[in-house]
Design a protein around this motif. Structure first.
Motif, mmCIF file in Angstrom:
data_model
loop_
_atom_site.group_PDB
_atom_site.id
_atom_site.type_symbol
_atom_site.label_atom_id
_atom_site.label_comp_id
_atom_site.label_asym_id
_atom_site.label_seq_id
_atom_site.Cartn_x
_atom_site.Cartn_y
_atom_site.Cartn_z
ATOM 1 N N GLU A 1 0.843 -1.199 0.000
ATOM 2 C CA GLU A 1 0.000 0.000 0.000
ATOM 3 C C GLU A 1 0.874 1.244 0.000
ATOM 4 O OE1 GLU A 1 -3.833 1.934 2.354
ATOM 5 O OE2 GLU A 1 -2.816 0.177 3.185
ATOM 6 N N LYS A 2 0.679 2.098 -0.974
ATOM 7 C CA LYS A 2 1.377 3.376 -1.070
ATOM 8 C C LYS A 2 0.406 4.505 -0.740
ATOM 9 C CE LYS A 2 5.347 1.719 -2.605
ATOM 10 N NZ LYS A 2 6.642 1.877 -1.897
ATOM 11 N N ASN B 1 -1.210 6.656 -2.616
ATOM 12 C CA ASN B 1 -2.422 6.788 -3.434
ATOM 13 C C ASN B 1 -2.672 5.574 -4.339
ATOM 14 O OD1 ASN B 1 -0.333 7.153 -5.226
ATOM 15 N ND2 ASN B 1 -1.314 8.827 -6.339
ATOM 16 N N HIS B 2 -2.000 4.447 -4.052
ATOM 17 C CA HIS B 2 -2.241 3.265 -4.865
ATOM 18 C C HIS B 2 -1.788 2.007 -4.146
ATOM 19 C CE1 HIS B 2 2.038 4.010 -5.915
ATOM 20 N NE2 HIS B 2 2.079 2.692 -6.072
ATOM 21 N N TYR C 1 0.019 -2.009 -4.937
ATOM 22 C CA TYR C 1 0.795 -2.788 -5.904
ATOM 23 C C TYR C 1 0.797 -4.245 -5.465
ATOM 24 C CZ TYR C 1 4.612 -4.529 -8.804
ATOM 25 O OH TYR C 1 5.348 -5.251 -9.696
ATOM 26 N N HIS D 1 -0.648 -2.215 -10.703
ATOM 27 C CA HIS D 1 -0.828 -0.967 -9.963
ATOM 28 C C HIS D 1 -2.337 -0.720 -9.914
ATOM 29 C CE1 HIS D 1 0.102 3.479 -9.283
ATOM 30 N NE2 HIS D 1 -1.140 3.541 -9.722
ATOM 31 N N GLN E 1 -5.255 1.971 -8.573
ATOM 32 C CA GLN E 1 -5.410 3.346 -8.115
ATOM 33 C C GLN E 1 -6.864 3.778 -8.183
ATOM 34 O OE1 GLN E 1 -2.339 6.058 -9.434
ATOM 35 N NE2 GLN E 1 -3.822 7.705 -9.742
ATOM 36 N N LEU F 1 2.288 6.385 -15.848
ATOM 37 C CA LEU F 1 2.600 5.604 -14.657
ATOM 38 C C LEU F 1 3.401 4.353 -15.002
ATOM 39 C CD1 LEU F 1 -0.854 5.852 -12.852
ATOM 40 C CD2 LEU F 1 1.304 6.823 -12.031
ATOM 41 N N PHE G 1 -7.232 1.703 -13.084
ATOM 42 C CA PHE G 1 -7.938 2.823 -12.487
ATOM 43 C C PHE G 1 -9.320 2.327 -12.049
ATOM 44 C CE2 PHE G 1 -5.020 4.648 -15.644
ATOM 45 C CZ PHE G 1 -4.269 5.487 -14.817
#
Length: 262
Positions: free
Chosen positions: A129-130, A132-133, A135, A143, A145, A162, A176
């Motif tokens: 978890e990053k 805003n997204h 992986y 990815h 998002q 990206l 997305f």
């Protein structure tokens, strides 16, 4: 050297994700000829497809899946391609309603009923978890998002930015996502190797479902995903911090079959 016989092919699609299927059990296809694969997948000079799949003999299972992206390069697992390959295997009489096949990411099990194919996917125990997204790898890297209005996105432009800017030349598929109900999401995907938006991506849909459950945006383990090409379903079990018994389900249909000079 130009071939002197036509190549028989079958064209399948799974929620708009389309593939050229070849029965390569006799090992006739020149597997290192990436230019030939790209030509066959070209929508103006060839059959036209998001990818090409070889069905081959396998000592461990009913058959082997060898998958190429439309750029001609052999790639990682393709969920919709795997489902379409099961439908193809049934059509040519290799299987009846169940199958076990070997792919680049290991053994997969599948069942097919009235054109609907349920495909087992790999277990996933690592979701990053990053800010805003998310992986994760579901047989291919993804990815994931969240966006507010997925219909208005320029997926080719934003996805490429990206894919290359964040992940470099090796890249990642870019998904997305917009939530539409407690257990439903809409997804648009930029696929590496195709280098454009595809109407659907099976490993991407799987990644989205797991990431949405992981982030507690949904609590159900049966998730409906709407793609540009149709609807897919993902089910799974949560065991500890990992996901198991992951299954991707949806239609897989023959579009046409034919011959092409190669």
């Amino acid at each position: 050297m130009k071939r002197t016989f036509p190549l028989q092919f079958y064209k399948y699609q799974g929620t708009g994700n389309d593939f050229i299927m070849l029965d390569n059990r006799q090992q006739f296809f020149p597997k290192q000829n990436t230019k030939l694969v790209a030509k066959l997948c070209d929508r103006k000079f060839g059959v036209g497809a998001d990818g090409l799949i070889l069905l081959e003999n396998d000592n461990m299972s009913d058959f082997k899946m060898v998958y190429y992206n439309s750029d001609g390069n052999e790639s990682t697992m393709c969920g919709n391609g795997g489902r379409c390959l099961v439908a193809f295997a049934k059509a040519i009489g290799i299987i009846s309603n169940e199958a076990t096949f070997n792919a680049i990411d290991g053994i997969h099990h599948a069942k097919i009923i009235d054109g609907i194919v349920g495909l087992s996917m790999n277990d996933v125990d690592n979701i990053i978890e990053k800010r805003n997204h998310f992986y994760l790898n579901t047989g291919s890297p993804h990815h994931v998002q969240m966006v507010e209005e997925v219909a208005k996105l320029d997926v080719q432009k934003d996805g490429a930015k990206l894919r290359y800017g964040l992940y470099g030349e090796k890249g990642s598929n870019i998904n997305f996502v917009q939530q539409t109900a407690e257990n439903a999401f809409r997804v648009r995907t930029y696929e590496r190797g195709v280098e454009d938006e595809t109407l659907s991506c099976g490993t991407g849909v799987t990644a989205v479902a797991l990431a949405m459950h992981f982030s507690k945006r949904t609590t159900t383990n049966n998730i409906i995903i709407a793609t540009e090409g149709g609807e897919l379903k993902v089910s799974f079990d949560l065991v500890g911090d990992g996901y198991t018994n992951v299954e991707l389900t949806g239609p897989a249909d023959l579009v046409f079959k034919g011959e092409i000079e190669w």
